[in-house]
Structures are given as structure tokens and as C-alpha cells.
Design a protein around this motif. Sequence first.
Motif, mmCIF file in Angstrom:
data_model
loop_
_atom_site.group_PDB
_atom_site.id
_atom_site.type_symbol
_atom_site.label_atom_id
_atom_site.label_comp_id
_atom_site.label_asym_id
_atom_site.label_seq_id
_atom_site.Cartn_x
_atom_site.Cartn_y
_atom_site.Cartn_z
ATOM 1 N N GLU A 79 -17.289 25.902 -44.097
ATOM 2 C CA GLU A 79 -16.761 25.835 -42.755
ATOM 3 C C GLU A 79 -15.873 23.986 -43.184
ATOM 4 O O GLU A 79 -14.984 24.293 -42.811
ATOM 5 C CB GLU A 79 -17.991 25.405 -41.888
ATOM 6 C CG GLU A 79 -17.480 24.982 -40.829
ATOM 7 C CD GLU A 79 -17.129 25.441 -39.497
ATOM 8 O OE1 GLU A 79 -16.014 25.484 -38.866
ATOM 9 O OE2 GLU A 79 -17.245 27.329 -40.244
ATOM 10 N N ILE A 80 -16.387 23.260 -44.345
ATOM 11 C CA ILE A 80 -15.539 22.417 -44.714
ATOM 12 C C ILE A 80 -14.342 22.630 -45.414
ATOM 13 O O ILE A 80 -13.533 22.339 -44.968
ATOM 14 C CB ILE A 80 -16.538 21.615 -45.700
ATOM 15 C CG1 ILE A 80 -17.899 20.477 -45.151
ATOM 16 C CG2 ILE A 80 -15.430 20.598 -46.338
ATOM 17 C CD1 ILE A 80 -19.012 20.624 -46.111
ATOM 18 N N VAL A 84 -10.908 21.057 -43.654
ATOM 19 C CA VAL A 84 -9.484 20.936 -44.254
ATOM 20 C C VAL A 84 -8.509 20.784 -44.425
ATOM 21 O O VAL A 84 -7.652 20.937 -44.620
ATOM 22 C CB VAL A 84 -10.595 20.312 -45.662
ATOM 23 C CG1 VAL A 84 -9.456 20.033 -46.526
ATOM 24 C CG2 VAL A 84 -11.247 19.483 -45.704
ATOM 25 N N ALA A 85 -8.140 22.951 -44.546
ATOM 26 C CA ALA A 85 -7.335 23.310 -44.847
ATOM 27 C C ALA A 85 -6.988 23.578 -43.671
ATOM 28 O O ALA A 85 -5.449 23.159 -43.787
ATOM 29 C CB ALA A 85 -7.232 24.916 -45.191
ATOM 30 N N GLU A 86 -7.306 23.744 -42.504
ATOM 31 C CA GLU A 86 -6.834 23.249 -41.357
ATOM 32 C C GLU A 86 -5.327 22.058 -40.727
ATOM 33 O O GLU A 86 -4.722 21.810 -40.192
ATOM 34 C CB GLU A 86 -7.776 24.226 -39.902
ATOM 35 C CG GLU A 86 -7.560 25.032 -39.910
ATOM 36 C CD GLU A 86 -8.939 25.069 -38.677
ATOM 37 O OE1 GLU A 86 -9.332 24.199 -38.765
ATOM 38 O OE2 GLU A 86 -9.845 26.795 -38.500
ATOM 39 N N CYS A 87 -6.510 20.577 -41.327
ATOM 40 C CA CYS A 87 -6.561 19.505 -41.379
ATOM 41 C C CYS A 87 -4.734 19.795 -41.877
ATOM 42 O O CYS A 87 -3.840 18.450 -41.676
ATOM 43 C CB CYS A 87 -7.054 18.364 -41.259
ATOM 44 S SG CYS A 87 -8.959 18.846 -39.793
ATOM 45 N N PHE A 93 -0.086 15.914 -39.744
ATOM 46 C CA PHE A 93 -0.750 15.591 -40.365
ATOM 47 C C PHE A 93 0.847 14.718 -41.603
ATOM 48 O O PHE A 93 0.629 14.679 -42.970
ATOM 49 C CB PHE A 93 -2.312 16.362 -41.161
ATOM 50 C CG PHE A 93 -1.972 15.581 -42.740
ATOM 51 C CD1 PHE A 93 -3.298 14.920 -42.409
ATOM 52 C CD2 PHE A 93 -2.000 16.551 -43.707
ATOM 53 C CE1 PHE A 93 -4.083 14.193 -44.112
ATOM 54 C CE2 PHE A 93 -2.416 16.352 -45.149
ATOM 55 C CZ PHE A 93 -2.699 14.683 -45.083
ATOM 56 N N LEU A 94 1.485 16.015 -41.865
ATOM 57 C CA LEU A 94 2.111 16.490 -42.826
ATOM 58 C C LEU A 94 3.567 15.235 -42.184
ATOM 59 O O LEU A 94 3.836 14.970 -43.142
ATOM 60 C CB LEU A 94 2.973 18.265 -42.649
ATOM 61 C CG LEU A 94 2.311 18.798 -43.422
ATOM 62 C CD1 LEU A 94 2.661 20.491 -43.142
ATOM 63 C CD2 LEU A 94 1.630 18.501 -44.650
ATOM 64 N N ALA A 95 3.801 15.887 -41.055
ATOM 65 C CA ALA A 95 4.309 13.717 -40.294
ATOM 66 C C ALA A 95 3.658 12.868 -40.775
ATOM 67 O O ALA A 95 4.681 11.944 -41.676
ATOM 68 C CB ALA A 95 4.846 14.098 -39.189
#
Length: 151
Positions: A79-80, A84-87, A93-95
Motif C-alpha cells: 500500500e505504501i 508513493v508511486a501515485e504521488c 508533484f512533477l511541476a
Amino acid sequence: RSRSGGGKSRRDDRRSRSRSGGGRDKKTGRRDRSRSRSRDRGRPMSPAPSSATNGGDQKRAAAMTALVEEETAKRLETEIKKRVAECVNSDLFLAALQKKIDSARAALTEKMLGEVEREVAAEKSTRLATAIAALEAISAQPLPLADPPPP
């Protein structure tokens, strides 16, 4: 008040049922507990667990607890990683990351330019001092008298 006319009402019927024994003491209206006890008196008690059985149960319980903890840890880690992958892959986040990279790059470039300018200024002053010293050395020498021009 009954709907049928002259018979007992539902309320009267309920009262008569609740007061008709039904495992209750007539004086206090409390449940007669002797009934449940009498059923248990005839049954033989189960033997106390032996230490071997108890030890086996403890081992089994410990193994089960370990399995549950291991499964919980795996699920939690999965789940973590998913969150983390979604975030990390989100546009927001990328911007924000690109903005930080750009500002750090600009600060580093500015710092390097300042350092290079200081080095150039130091080199200029060193060369200027060397040139001035050379000129002073030349000017301190006596000038040769004019030689006659060659024939």
C-alpha cells in the motif's frame, strides 16, 4: 378500547403472558436462575488442559501471530509503495519538482558566475600589478644616450 368489541385487548393479552411464570419468580418478577444452573450440574466438567496441549496451543498461536504480522507487513508495504508511486507520478508533484530544480539551477549558475568574476578580477589585478612593476623597472633604468645614427 379493543377493536373487536368486548374481548381482551392486545395489551391485556401481553400482560397476562408476561405474568404467567415463564421462568420468573412470582413475587419479584425476576428470572429464575436455578433453571440454567440445574442444566449445568449434570454435565461433567471438561478436563484441565495438559501442559503439552497448552504448549502446542501457544506455539500454534505464536506461529499464527507471526503469519498475521508478516501478512500485515506485506500489505502495508504494498500500500505504501502504491501511494508513493501515485504521488510521484502526479502532475502536481512533477511541476513542483521541476520548479525546485529550476530555482536550484539558477542559484548555482549565479554562484558560479560570481566565483568566476572574482577569479577574473583577481587575475586582472595580478597581471596589472605585474605590468606596472615591469614598467617601473624599465623606467628606473637610465636611458642610453643617443647613439649616432648609423651611416
